[in-house]
Scaffold this motif. Structure first.
Motif, PDB file in Angstrom:
ATOM      1  N   ASP A 184       0.803  -1.411  -0.279  1.00 29.93           N
ATOM      2  CA  ASP A 184      -0.053   0.373   0.124  1.00 29.93           C
ATOM      3  C   ASP A 184       0.920   1.414   0.225  1.00 29.93           C
ATOM      4  O   ASP A 184       0.365   1.763  -0.391  1.00 29.93           O
ATOM      5  CB  ASP A 184      -0.807  -0.176   0.780  1.00 29.93           C
ATOM      6  N   ALA A 185       2.160   1.691   1.036  1.00 35.36           N
ATOM      7  CA  ALA A 185       2.863   2.674   1.008  1.00 35.36           C
ATOM      8  C   ALA A 185       3.233   2.122  -0.395  1.00 35.36           C
ATOM      9  O   ALA A 185       3.724   3.202  -1.145  1.00 35.36           O
ATOM     10  CB  ALA A 185       3.676   1.946   2.033  1.00 35.36           C
ATOM     11  N   ALA A 186       3.785   1.259  -0.926  1.00 32.49           N
ATOM     12  CA  ALA A 186       4.544   1.352  -2.035  1.00 32.49           C
ATOM     13  C   ALA A 186       4.309   2.029  -4.067  1.00 32.49           C
ATOM     14  O   ALA A 186       4.449   2.701  -3.955  1.00 32.49           O
ATOM     15  CB  ALA A 186       5.435   0.153  -2.511  1.00 32.49           C
ATOM     16  N   ILE A 187       2.182   1.808  -3.742  1.00 29.96           N
ATOM     17  CA  ILE A 187       2.087   2.185  -5.121  1.00 29.96           C
ATOM     18  C   ILE A 187       1.798   3.402  -5.264  1.00 29.96           C
ATOM     19  O   ILE A 187       0.893   3.654  -5.248  1.00 29.96           O
ATOM     20  CB  ILE A 187       1.064   1.197  -4.288  1.00 29.96           C
ATOM     21  N   ALA A 188       1.424   3.967  -3.118  1.00 33.00           N
ATOM     22  CA  ALA A 188       0.708   4.967  -3.005  1.00 33.00           C
ATOM     23  C   ALA A 188       2.225   5.798  -3.994  1.00 33.00           C
ATOM     24  O   ALA A 188       1.691   6.984  -3.937  1.00 33.00           O
ATOM     25  CB  ALA A 188       0.646   5.577  -1.565  1.00 33.00           C
ATOM     26  N   GLU A 189       3.053   5.101  -3.749  1.00 31.56           N
ATOM     27  CA  GLU A 189       4.725   6.653  -4.003  1.00 31.56           C
ATOM     28  C   GLU A 189       4.891   6.198  -5.355  1.00 31.56           C
ATOM     29  O   GLU A 189       5.348   6.966  -6.371  1.00 31.56           O
ATOM     30  CB  GLU A 189       5.525   6.203  -3.451  1.00 31.56           C
ATOM     31  N   ALA A 190       3.837   4.971  -5.991  1.00 28.51           N
ATOM     32  CA  ALA A 190       4.233   4.518  -7.512  1.00 28.51           C
ATOM     33  C   ALA A 190       4.173   5.429  -8.653  1.00 28.51           C
ATOM     34  O   ALA A 190       3.042   5.425  -9.043  1.00 28.51           O
ATOM     35  CB  ALA A 190       3.951   3.429  -7.932  1.00 28.51           C
ATOM     36  N   LYS A 191       4.901   5.705  -9.388  1.00 31.51           N
ATOM     37  CA  LYS A 191       4.421   6.887 -10.993  1.00 31.51           C
ATOM     38  C   LYS A 191       5.137   5.413 -11.572  1.00 31.51           C
ATOM     39  O   LYS A 191       6.611   5.225 -11.639  1.00 31.51           O
ATOM     40  CB  LYS A 191       6.124   8.180 -10.478  1.00 31.51           C
ATOM     41  N   GLY A 192       5.004   4.940 -12.673  1.00 32.20           N
ATOM     42  CA  GLY A 192       5.099   4.043 -13.864  1.00 32.20           C
ATOM     43  C   GLY A 192       4.998   2.782 -13.847  1.00 32.20           C
ATOM     44  O   GLY A 192       4.862   2.028 -12.517  1.00 32.20           O
ATOM     45  N   ALA A 193       5.390   2.523 -15.248  1.00 32.66           N
ATOM     46  CA  ALA A 193       5.231   0.600 -14.333  1.00 32.66           C
ATOM     47  C   ALA A 193       6.304   0.096 -13.963  1.00 32.66           C
ATOM     48  O   ALA A 193       6.481  -1.131 -12.773  1.00 32.66           O
ATOM     49  CB  ALA A 193       5.644  -0.510 -15.681  1.00 32.66           C
ATOM     50  N   ASP A 194       7.103   0.602 -13.868  1.00 28.97           N
ATOM     51  CA  ASP A 194       8.813  -0.014 -13.358  1.00 28.97           C
ATOM     52  C   ASP A 194       8.545  -0.258 -11.547  1.00 28.97           C
ATOM     53  O   ASP A 194       8.762  -1.401 -11.071  1.00 28.97           O
ATOM     54  CB  ASP A 194       9.882   0.007 -12.978  1.00 28.97           C
TER      55      ASP A 194
END
Length: 163
Positions: free
Chosen positions: A12-22
């Motif tokens: 949840d924390a990682a996807i909240a900050e994720a930008k782009g496919a990688d």
């Protein structure tokens, strides 16, 4: 699912900050590694109009790079994953060889079992999460865990990857 609370919280924390496919698929890979276990992890996108699939993410860029596309093959795997929207599971290299022409490379990487999870958004199959590990690894219990823990995060990762 409560035993996976911490792993889901990290996703949840990682996807909240994720930008782009990688970043999106790296978060999903980490969740898969922590909860189910996976030796090789990829995400393939699907373009049915052009009849091609593209590896959008890989945990092994040397052997499975993200460049290029490959034509959609209309076979038993296609029927299971694309038409029926079911998980494809094979737990031996012999079963993998029936549907994947690169089975020798898969085997050389120490992978003899696979789960391909369709990712469907808006009624359209947009891709597959592909998890590979040692022979016999993806038991019915592990496949049930994949459904329980990874199905919804995979949809979210696919949406984030689309931008």
């Amino acid at each position: 699912m409560t035993e996976h609370f911490d792993a889901i919280a990290r996703f949840d924390a990682a996807i909240a900050e994720a930008k782009g496919a990688d970043a999106a698929f790296a978060a999903l890979q980490a969740l898969a590694e922590e909860t189910v276990g996976v030796k090789l992890f990829t995400f393939m996108t699907v373009d049915m109009e052009a009849e091609v699939a593209r590896r959008a993410y890989t945990s092994d860029a040397a052997n499975y790079p993200t460049s290029g596309t490959k034509p959609i093959r209309y076979d038993s795997w296609f029927d299971i994953v694309h038409k029926q929207r079911q998980y494809f599971v094979a737990n031996t290299i012999a079963d993998i060889a029936k549907v994947f022409p690169d089975y020798e490379l898969i085997d050389s990487l120490g992978c003899q079992s696979v789960v391909n999870m369709p990712v469907v958004l808006g009624g359209e199959l947009v891709g597959t999460v592909n998890m590979l590990d040692v022979e016999g690894y993806y038991t019915p219990e592990r496949v049930a865990l994949i459904r329980e823990v990874l199905a919804v995060p995979a949809k979210l990762a696919a949406l984030v990857a689309r931008g």
